[in-house]
Design a protein around this motif. Structure first.
Motif, PDB file in Angstrom:
ATOM      1  N   LEU A   1     165.218  19.900 -18.896  1.00 57.45           N
ATOM      2  CA  LEU A   1     164.723  20.192 -17.539  1.00 57.45           C
ATOM      3  C   LEU A   1     165.798  20.876 -16.698  1.00 57.45           C
ATOM      4  O   LEU A   1     165.498  21.770 -15.897  1.00 57.45           O
ATOM      5  N   THR A   2     167.037  20.450 -16.888  1.00 63.14           N
ATOM      6  CA  THR A   2     168.127  21.064 -16.124  1.00 63.14           C
ATOM      7  C   THR A   2     168.176  22.563 -16.411  1.00 63.14           C
ATOM      8  O   THR A   2     168.315  23.383 -15.525  1.00 63.14           O
ATOM      9  N   ARG A   3     167.992  22.901 -17.691  1.00 65.17           N
ATOM     10  CA  ARG A   3     168.047  24.299 -18.099  1.00 65.17           C
ATOM     11  C   ARG A   3     166.846  25.093 -17.591  1.00 65.17           C
ATOM     12  O   ARG A   3     166.982  26.231 -17.146  1.00 65.17           O
TER      13      ARG A   3
ATOM     14  N   ARG B   1     164.531  14.918  -9.270  1.00 63.65           N
ATOM     15  CA  ARG B   1     165.564  15.614  -8.503  1.00 63.65           C
ATOM     16  C   ARG B   1     165.861  16.994  -9.081  1.00 63.65           C
ATOM     17  O   ARG B   1     166.212  17.909  -8.338  1.00 63.65           O
ATOM     18  N   LEU B   2     165.728  17.115 -10.396  1.00 60.29           N
ATOM     19  CA  LEU B   2     165.992  18.416 -11.011  1.00 60.29           C
ATOM     20  C   LEU B   2     164.983  19.442 -10.496  1.00 60.29           C
ATOM     21  O   LEU B   2     165.319  20.604 -10.259  1.00 60.29           O
TER      22      LEU B   2
ATOM     23  N   ALA C   1     165.680  22.602  -7.689  1.00 58.65           N
ATOM     24  CA  ALA C   1     165.403  23.990  -8.063  1.00 58.65           C
ATOM     25  C   ALA C   1     164.300  24.603  -7.203  1.00 58.65           C
ATOM     26  O   ALA C   1     164.193  25.826  -7.122  1.00 58.65           O
ATOM     27  N   ALA C   2     163.462  23.759  -6.590  1.00 58.78           N
ATOM     28  CA  ALA C   2     162.300  24.280  -5.847  1.00 58.78           C
ATOM     29  C   ALA C   2     162.293  23.757  -4.410  1.00 58.78           C
ATOM     30  O   ALA C   2     161.470  22.917  -4.054  1.00 58.78           O
ATOM     31  N   PRO C   3     163.209  24.265  -3.585  1.00 52.91           N
ATOM     32  CA  PRO C   3     163.267  23.780  -2.199  1.00 52.91           C
ATOM     33  C   PRO C   3     162.006  24.110  -1.403  1.00 52.91           C
ATOM     34  O   PRO C   3     161.797  23.562  -0.325  1.00 52.91           O
ATOM     35  N   GLN C   4     161.149  25.006  -1.957  1.00 55.02           N
ATOM     36  CA  GLN C   4     159.894  25.319  -1.260  1.00 55.02           C
ATOM     37  C   GLN C   4     158.909  24.154  -1.307  1.00 55.02           C
ATOM     38  O   GLN C   4     157.884  24.175  -0.618  1.00 55.02           O
TER      39      GLN C   4
ATOM     40  N   ILE D   1     165.061   9.034  -2.391  1.00 59.03           N
ATOM     41  CA  ILE D   1     164.666  10.447  -2.262  1.00 59.03           C
ATOM     42  C   ILE D   1     164.623  10.847  -0.785  1.00 59.03           C
ATOM     43  O   ILE D   1     165.096  11.920  -0.394  1.00 59.03           O
ATOM     44  N   ARG D   2     164.080   9.969   0.035  1.00 58.18           N
ATOM     45  CA  ARG D   2     164.029  10.271   1.482  1.00 58.18           C
ATOM     46  C   ARG D   2     165.439  10.488   2.032  1.00 58.18           C
ATOM     47  O   ARG D   2     165.685  11.397   2.827  1.00 58.18           O
ATOM     48  N   ARG D   3     166.341   9.642   1.572  1.00 58.98           N
ATOM     49  CA  ARG D   3     167.717   9.731   2.052  1.00 58.98           C
ATOM     50  C   ARG D   3     168.336  11.063   1.625  1.00 58.98           C
ATOM     51  O   ARG D   3     168.965  11.758   2.427  1.00 58.98           O
TER      52      ARG D   3
END
Ligand code: SAH
Ligand code: AVI
Length: 720
Positions: free
Chosen positions: A467-469, A496-497, A501-504, A525-527
């Motif tokens: 997934l990282t890749r 989180r990965l 990668a997808a801040p949208q 995750i909220r934090r």
């Protein structure tokens, strides 16, 4: 009908209004011949049991009805075709005279089929003359009755042929065109009830047993939007439905034992699951089609097992008449057993004359069925229609629509009650098994996290590296303002990965049955992603439920990592993926992680690690049962076992009893033999084709897939 006279008047109006009684006469008569057409004279001759009649007899009897009740009394100069036919083809009309015994109808080899067909032609020609002249109101009613009667026998022809063919070792097929179709998702339709009117009003043709229309009182209730499916019926069977007295009425239980019933009529076990004999021959059971050929006793036992009940006929009729659009399979799938005895309505009066014997004299000892079946001629039934059979009978196309009282299900099932039910049911069946979702209390979730760090447990490490890749490639497909909906999110570590990668992504909705894991992960995750909207859903994703609120008007991306899909049977997996497909909706994406088949030693080590963490994870289930359900499992009396089942391509985890012992769970005792196993988990290992095939069946289209180097693990990206 309310009064016979009113019905006569109404019938004439109908006939005058559409002006086509003779056209309908021709159409109905022709349809009987069409249904008999695939049968040879020998097929049409045989009688497989006293309740069934030969097709030849049906064709003659419906003709006798017109001859006896219309032509003889009302067509001047009519000559009976054959004076013996009155004796041979009278069914049960005492007022008309003596008759050939019903169980011996198959012995009526003379007249041959040919002559029965000539009889039909003779009567049809005379009926043309009768219909061409002006019909009295009474005669018009009798023509309507004769046509409705003939349609009932059209259904009987197929029921009886199916029963006949089912006796043959060579499994003959009648032919296609009468299969009941699957319906949509199950919904519960709320009805207020109150003072409602049921029964047929005298403004159109109905059978005498449908009236008079009258008022009755209904408490608020719910009715299932569709019938019970074969898939659901198999769950009942697998849960010991036919072996556990607690679900059955006493008479039903006696019958199950006497007759050795294990499934609906016409079912048999095949190498790959259940087969059912139907009009198209012996076929694998269509899991999504409605269950049919069940007796009242089975219908009632199923409802009890499901924690529901059968509807009364007044409930059924009120729902079908007032909310027809809310229901599937009302008339075209299977007759639906009701909890109502077939009795006279208040004020009932049989039709006048010999046809008064049509329905009224059977109003004792039978149960009412409502709706209609796949073999019922189109347009024959209606909301007020009352079909009736004895509670043991099952050769008709009978099925089940469940009901429940309002208030019975105001809340989703309490998790402890669901846990108790699964554990009780799981310990009562052979072999014993409990679904793996119950591993995940706070301790179980923590143990799983420890497993993910074990040197032997490769899946988490491998999938994380993959997934990282590939996260940037996946992220490129995710539209702005989308919501990520995760199935079995656990610690939300892999999430989180994707989020990085997808801040949208605007929102994240993790779904997990483990409240502790879910809340801790959501808080973390909220934090760490303060701009992300986080909506955790603590629920069992196999049970369904509404979409997360944050998903409204947002593009949806499903995320199902960890090969948790492998903890379900392939069939359940497809269902889960199909439900996810429905929730994600058109235009959505789905990211699925699945573990691949590999060397057995790698697999068994991953599920039986040297440090014993997986064993502790497995045995924690017993600790949880002890704590949550007040049980007395001795954890030291069980061994952890992990085995590779090559046939089913899965790692199985078991807890094997070291000794013969009794265990008590919430007041019930269960016996374990020495060496007996409690099956606690399957972890299916897939080929790429397995996964893409399951997803395709669930309505997903493959966009891309990536495979990690050994120990192999695959990630798939699907589009809805
Ligand atoms: N996705 C994480 C966790 C996998 S462990 C990973 O890949 O590492 C499986 C998770 O699914 C657990 O958190 C468990 O609580 C959850 N789970 C299992 N069955 C479930 C069900 N029927 N409904 C909801 N969550 C379930
Ligand atoms: C969550 N699930 C995919 C894990 C698995 O591999 O089947 C659970 C697990 N069972 C034993 N170890 C890990």
């Amino acid at each position: 009908m309310a009064t016979t006279d009113e019905a006569y008047a109404a019938t004439t109006q109908d006939a005058a209004a559409d002006g086509c009684l003779s056209e309908r006469y021709r159409a109905v008569r022709a349809h009987s011949l069409a249904r008999a057409a695939p049968l040879s004279p020998e097929d049409a001759q045989a009688q497989s049991m006293p309740d069934a009649s030969p097709a030849k007899w049906h064709l003659a009897h419906v003709t006798w009805f017109f001859e006896t009740f219309l032509l003889a009394p009302s067509l001047p100069g009519y000559e009976a075709f054959d004076p013996d036919f009155g004796f041979l083809f009278n069914s049960y009309y005492e007022a008309v005279g003596p008759r050939h015994p019903r169980p011996a109808r198959g012995l009526i080899t003379r007249p041959p089929l040919e002559r029965v067909l000539a009889y039909r032609a003779h009567v049809d020609a005379a009926m043309e003359r009768l219909l061409a002249g002006g019909l009295s109101a009474e005669s018009a009613f009798l023509v309507e009755l004769g046509l409705a009667h003939e349609q009932q026998h059209q259904e009987l022809i197929l029921m009886d042929v199916l029963h006949l063919f089912a006796q043959s070792a060579i499994e003959p097929a009648y032919g296609p065109g009468f299969e009941a179709k699957a319906a949509g998702a199950l919904e519960w339709v709320d009805l207020d009830g109150g003072r409602v009117a049921i029964g047929a009003a005298p403004d159109r043709f109905s059978f005498d047993n449908e009236g008079p229309r009258h008022e009755t009182l209904l408490a608020p209730y719910r009715l299932a939007s569709r019938l019970v499916t074969n898939r659901e019926w198999i769950a009942f069977i697998e849960d010991g439905g036919y072996a556990r007295a607690e679900f059955w009425l006493a008479d039903g239980w006696a019958l199950v034992r006497d007759e050795g019933w294990e499934a609906p009529l016409y079912w048999q076990r095949g190498a790959d699951g259940w087969l059912a004999f139907g009009l198209t021959g012996l076929q694998p059971v269509d899991l999504d089609a409605p269950a049919t050929h069940v007796s009242y006793f089975e219908a009632d036992a199923y409802a009890t097992w499901a924690g529901k009940r059968l509807p009364t006929e007044a409930e059924w009729e009120h729902a079908a008449a007032s909310r027809p659009e809310a229901f599937d399979q009302l008339y075209e799938a299977a007759w639906q057993w009701t909890a109502s005895a077939y009795l006279r309505y208040p004020g009932f009066a049989p039709a006048k004359g010999a046809v008064g014997e049509y329905n009224g004299k059977f109003m004792m000892g039978q149960m009412t069925l409502r709706g209609g079946a796949s073999i019922t001629p189109a347009g024959h039934s209606r909301a007020t229609y009352r079909n009736f059979f004895y509670p043991h009978q099952r050769w008709m196309f009978s099925g089940v629509r469940l009901a429940e009282d309002v208030g019975a299900r105001a809340q989703p099932e309490d998790p402890t009650a669901a846990f108790r039910r699964d554990v009780w049911q799981g310990l009562a069946r052979t072999p014993k098994s409990i679904p793996p979702k119950w591993f995940y209390d706070a301790k179980g979730s923590a143990l799983f996290e420890t497993i993910t760090e074990l040197p032997e447990y490769y899946p988490t490490r491998t999938e994380t590296a993959l997934l990282t890749r590939i996260a940037p490639e996946i992220a490129a497909r995710i539209p702005p303002d989308a919501v990520l909906i995760e199935y079995g999110s656990g610690a939300s570590a892999k999430t989180r990965l994707i989020l990085d990668a997808a801040p949208q992504l605007a929102a994240y909705a993790p779904i997990d049955i483990s409240v502790s894991a879910l809340e801790a992960a959501a808080a973390a995750i909220r934090r760490d992603y303060p701009k992300l909207i986080v909506e955790p859903l603590a629920r069992d994703f196999t049970v369904g439920g509404p979409p997360p609120a944050v998903a409204a008007a947002r593009p949806r991306v499903g995320f199902f990592p960890g090969s948790t899909i492998g903890n379900f049977d392939p069939e359940e997996g497809v269902r889960l993926l199909a439900e996810a497909r429905a929730l994600i909706g058109d235009g959505g994406l789905f990211i699925l992680g699945a573990d691949l088949v590999k060397e057995t030693s790698v697999l068994t080590a991953a599920y039986d690690d040297a440090a014993g963490v997986t064993a502790a994870f497995n045995k924690n289930l017993l600790a949880r049962i002890n704590r949550d359900l007040g049980a007395d499992f001795d954890r030291d009396a069980f061994d952890h076992k992990a085995v590779w089942n090559a046939v089913d391509s899965r790692i199985e985890m078991h807890l094997v009893s070291r000794v013969r012992q009794s265990v008590h769970v919430a007041g019930r005792a269960f016996e374990f033999a020495a060496g007996e196993s409690l099956h606690t988990e399957n972890s299916y290992k897939f080929t790429v084709e397995d996964v893409t095939g399951m997803a395709r069946r669930a309505g997903w289209r493959l966009l891309e897939r990536w495979i990690a180097p050994p120990p192999a693990f695959a990630v798939f990206l699907f589009a809805a």
